[in-house]
Design an enzyme around this catalytic site. Sequence first.
Site, PDB file in Angstrom:
ATOM      1  N   SER A 113       0.829  -1.222   0.000  1.00  0.00           N
ATOM      2  CA  SER A 113       0.000   0.000   0.000  1.00  0.00           C
ATOM      3  C   SER A 113       0.861   1.270   0.000  1.00  0.00           C
ATOM      4  CB  SER A 113      -0.986   0.006   1.174  1.00  0.00           C
ATOM      5  OG  SER A 113      -0.350  -0.318   2.380  1.00  0.00           O
ATOM      6  N   HIS A 149      -1.900  -9.073   1.866  1.00  0.00           N
ATOM      7  CA  HIS A 149      -1.662  -7.783   2.550  1.00  0.00           C
ATOM      8  C   HIS A 149      -2.853  -7.534   3.483  1.00  0.00           C
ATOM      9  CE1 HIS A 149       0.006  -3.926   3.327  1.00  0.00           C
ATOM     10  NE2 HIS A 149      -0.333  -3.273   2.231  1.00  0.00           N
ATOM     11  N   HIS A 154       5.650 -12.729   7.564  1.00  0.00           N
ATOM     12  CA  HIS A 154       5.866 -11.352   7.104  1.00  0.00           C
ATOM     13  C   HIS A 154       7.077 -11.303   6.194  1.00  0.00           C
ATOM     14  CE1 HIS A 154       6.242  -6.964   7.177  1.00  0.00           C
ATOM     15  NE2 HIS A 154       4.952  -6.981   7.493  1.00  0.00           N
ATOM     16  N   ARG A 182       2.593  -4.696  16.762  1.00  0.00           N
ATOM     17  CA  ARG A 182       1.196  -4.284  16.569  1.00  0.00           C
ATOM     18  C   ARG A 182       0.258  -5.397  17.060  1.00  0.00           C
ATOM     19  NH1 ARG A 182       1.453  -3.051  10.283  1.00  0.00           N
ATOM     20  NH2 ARG A 182       2.312  -5.149  10.413  1.00  0.00           N
ATOM     21  N   ASP A 205      -2.487  -8.556  11.554  1.00  0.00           N
ATOM     22  CA  ASP A 205      -3.832  -9.021  11.199  1.00  0.00           C
ATOM     23  C   ASP A 205      -4.309 -10.207  12.039  1.00  0.00           C
ATOM     24  OD1 ASP A 205      -4.009  -7.112   9.115  1.00  0.00           O
ATOM     25  OD2 ASP A 205      -2.714  -8.378   7.883  1.00  0.00           O
TER      26      ASP A 205
HETATM   27  N1  CMX Z   1       1.232 -19.929   6.153  1.00  0.00           N
HETATM   28  C1  CMX Z   1       1.700 -20.861   5.291  1.00  0.00           C
HETATM   29  N2  CMX Z   1       2.771 -20.692   4.502  1.00  0.00           N
HETATM   30  C2  CMX Z   1       3.430 -19.514   4.635  1.00  0.00           C
HETATM   31  C3  CMX Z   1       3.044 -18.526   5.546  1.00  0.00           C
HETATM   32  C4  CMX Z   1       1.882 -18.763   6.313  1.00  0.00           C
HETATM   33  N3  CMX Z   1       1.399 -17.859   7.166  1.00  0.00           N
HETATM   34  N4  CMX Z   1       3.906 -17.493   5.450  1.00  0.00           N
HETATM   35  C5  CMX Z   1       4.814 -17.829   4.506  1.00  0.00           C
HETATM   36  N5  CMX Z   1       4.512 -19.045   4.010  1.00  0.00           N
HETATM   37  C6  CMX Z   1       5.175 -19.759   2.913  1.00  0.00           C
HETATM   38  C7  CMX Z   1       5.125 -18.908   1.653  1.00  0.00           C
HETATM   39  O1  CMX Z   1       3.855 -19.031   1.008  1.00  0.00           O
HETATM   40  C8  CMX Z   1       6.272 -19.463   0.871  1.00  0.00           C
HETATM   41  O2  CMX Z   1       5.881 -20.710   0.317  1.00  0.00           O
HETATM   42  P1  CMX Z   1       6.358 -21.176  -1.157  1.00  0.00           P
HETATM   43  O3  CMX Z   1       7.856 -21.185  -1.091  1.00  0.00           O
HETATM   44  O4  CMX Z   1       5.734 -22.511  -1.301  1.00  0.00           O
HETATM   45  O5  CMX Z   1       5.833 -20.132  -2.110  1.00  0.00           O
HETATM   46  C9  CMX Z   1       7.308 -19.755   1.968  1.00  0.00           C
HETATM   47  O6  CMX Z   1       6.559 -19.883   3.185  1.00  0.00           O
HETATM   48  C10 CMX Z   1       8.343 -18.659   2.130  1.00  0.00           C
HETATM   49  O7  CMX Z   1       7.673 -17.436   2.335  1.00  0.00           O
HETATM   50  P2  CMX Z   1       8.326 -16.277   3.236  1.00  0.00           P
HETATM   51  O8  CMX Z   1       9.603 -15.874   2.565  1.00  0.00           O
HETATM   52  O9  CMX Z   1       8.386 -16.710   4.647  1.00  0.00           O
HETATM   53  O10 CMX Z   1       7.235 -15.121   3.167  1.00  0.00           O
HETATM   54  P3  CMX Z   1       6.995 -14.031   2.033  1.00  0.00           P
HETATM   55  O11 CMX Z   1       7.877 -12.863   2.297  1.00  0.00           O
HETATM   56  O12 CMX Z   1       7.091 -14.642   0.678  1.00  0.00           O
HETATM   57  O13 CMX Z   1       5.464 -13.658   2.267  1.00  0.00           O
HETATM   58  C11 CMX Z   1       3.547 -13.125   3.518  1.00  0.00           C
HETATM   59  C12 CMX Z   1       5.045 -12.896   3.353  1.00  0.00           C
HETATM   60  C13 CMX Z   1       3.013 -12.137   4.547  1.00  0.00           C
HETATM   61  C14 CMX Z   1       2.844 -12.873   2.187  1.00  0.00           C
HETATM   62  C15 CMX Z   1       3.321 -14.576   3.985  1.00  0.00           C
HETATM   63  O14 CMX Z   1       3.933 -14.782   5.243  1.00  0.00           O
HETATM   64  C16 CMX Z   1       1.855 -14.957   4.077  1.00  0.00           C
HETATM   65  O15 CMX Z   1       1.272 -15.356   3.055  1.00  0.00           O
HETATM   66  N6  CMX Z   1       1.214 -14.842   5.281  1.00  0.00           N
HETATM   67  C17 CMX Z   1      -0.208 -15.069   5.429  1.00  0.00           C
HETATM   68  C18 CMX Z   1      -1.001 -13.869   4.908  1.00  0.00           C
HETATM   69  C19 CMX Z   1      -0.878 -12.680   5.834  1.00  0.00           C
HETATM   70  O16 CMX Z   1      -1.043 -12.786   7.040  1.00  0.00           O
HETATM   71  N7  CMX Z   1      -0.650 -11.504   5.261  1.00  0.00           N
HETATM   72  C20 CMX Z   1      -0.624 -10.240   6.025  1.00  0.00           C
HETATM   73  C21 CMX Z   1       0.767  -9.617   6.153  1.00  0.00           C
HETATM   74  C22 CMX Z   1       0.702  -8.306   6.907  1.00  0.00           C
HETATM   75  C23 CMX Z   1      -0.009  -7.250   6.100  1.00  0.00           C
HETATM   76  O17 CMX Z   1       0.502  -6.848   5.043  1.00  0.00           O
HETATM   77  O18 CMX Z   1      -1.099  -6.827   6.493  1.00  0.00           O
END
Ligand code: CMX
Length: 436
Positions: free
Chosen positions: A241, A271, A318, A327, A373
Amino acid sequence: MERLKEKFVQHAEKIKEDFLTLKKDYSEVNLGDYNIGQVMGGMRGMTGLLYETSALDPDEGIRFRGYSITELRQLIPKVPGGTEPMPEGTFYLMLMDALPTEEEAWMVTESWRSRAEIPQHVFDTLDSLPISTHPMTQFSIGVMAMQNDSVFAKAYRDGAKKSDYWVYMYEDVMTLIGRLPRLAAYIYRRTYKNNEHIAPDPKLDWAGNFAHMLGYEQDEFKKLMRLYMTIHADHEGGNVSAHTTRLVGSALSDAYLSFAASMNGLAGPLHGLANQEVIRWILDLQKEIGVSLPSKEQIEAYIHKTLDEGRVVPGYGHAVLRKTDPRFTAQHDFAMKYMPNDDLVQIVGLLYEVVPRVLNETGKVKNPWPNVDAHSGALLVHFGMVEYDFYTVLFGVSRSLGVLASLILDRYLSLPLERPKSVTMKHLLEKYAVKN
Ligand code: CMX
């Protein structure tokens, strides 16, 4: 000139000096190397943005102009009888790089209040949308419907000087932030409360009035809104964002265009939409297991099921953070004070005990800890706000504070058009792959 604007100029003149020094004397200094993995992997860990209003440390979490969430809760002025910081004060801090006095925080309230009226055509536009339109889509459309009020767009068309762009941006930003609570409350009441709207209360602060227009008069809900609007306000410059606001604004799109674009990014489930996904996921868990307070073993089995289905556990992980999000901790603290026995709050607590270990066991998740979140929905449901599709709009109203304060600074510093270079896979393979 508005007194607030004068104060901003005093601060901005100082940072303009720093900006010019860095540009003139240090432009050639290298900030680091990056690799193909980073280019292919969403630019993780690449420093490529200048962003002043907040900075994110992977272990400590967010600091707004150097102040942690805990410090904000102590140092930002509060409304009489209040316990949580006024988001107006956090906005002031982000814009001016100085803690506001009580008077200065209320100066912000007054400026936003004086600009809060929304033209009827915006409500008419929203009313023309099917009631099933997601609240975030309505929010983005509502912001776009206000764009024809942009003084920046008009001034640009009329040939304004580049050095004056910030003046018009300031006007648009303050008007837009002043209007957002009314817009969001309208969407909420139109979608879920039979189109019965509540007039603003001019005596209240920005977040208190927002709670009032949403239809929640409990003093504790107003406190929650002040905390919520403060902690979601900014998360340095690289998140979707904030970065979108910067990127779109760099094309000299006005505040309405830039902010609506950023909200379309916030509406993604990785996000901001994660806040609705968390509560949806917890409610599904309760339904599937058939009890309101499942055991740790039942929770663990449900997490495994989610992962086996190829889904993410919402609210955890994250891209930058590597520890529990402060937070999350601030919200947990609020929950322990006002609703420690709430079932959903207890489930959030149990998840905190179980999810990190299970995510660690996957061997691939870089941060197994909860983000912002993971907690917010449980607090909102406690007060009766069960319509979780609306939650990301609350996040959006708050996020305006940081990204739009930054947008004023962007125009003050005349930051250039963003235009990073891209590369094809063919090029990378031809140049770097070892040929047998
Ligand atoms: N549950 C399951 N798998 C997860 C995970 C979770 N909460 N968080 C990361 N992973 C997985 C990723 O999908 C990725 O898998 P692949 O290699 O198979 O694609 C692997 O772990 C490595 O990811 P990462 O480097 O740890 O995390 P990223 O930087 O790529 O992604 C985020 C960060 C937030 C998108 C991810 O942790 C996620 O999807 N979390 C759940 C959604 C969420 O809560 N989003 C809100 C974030 C805060 C916000 O912006 O508001």
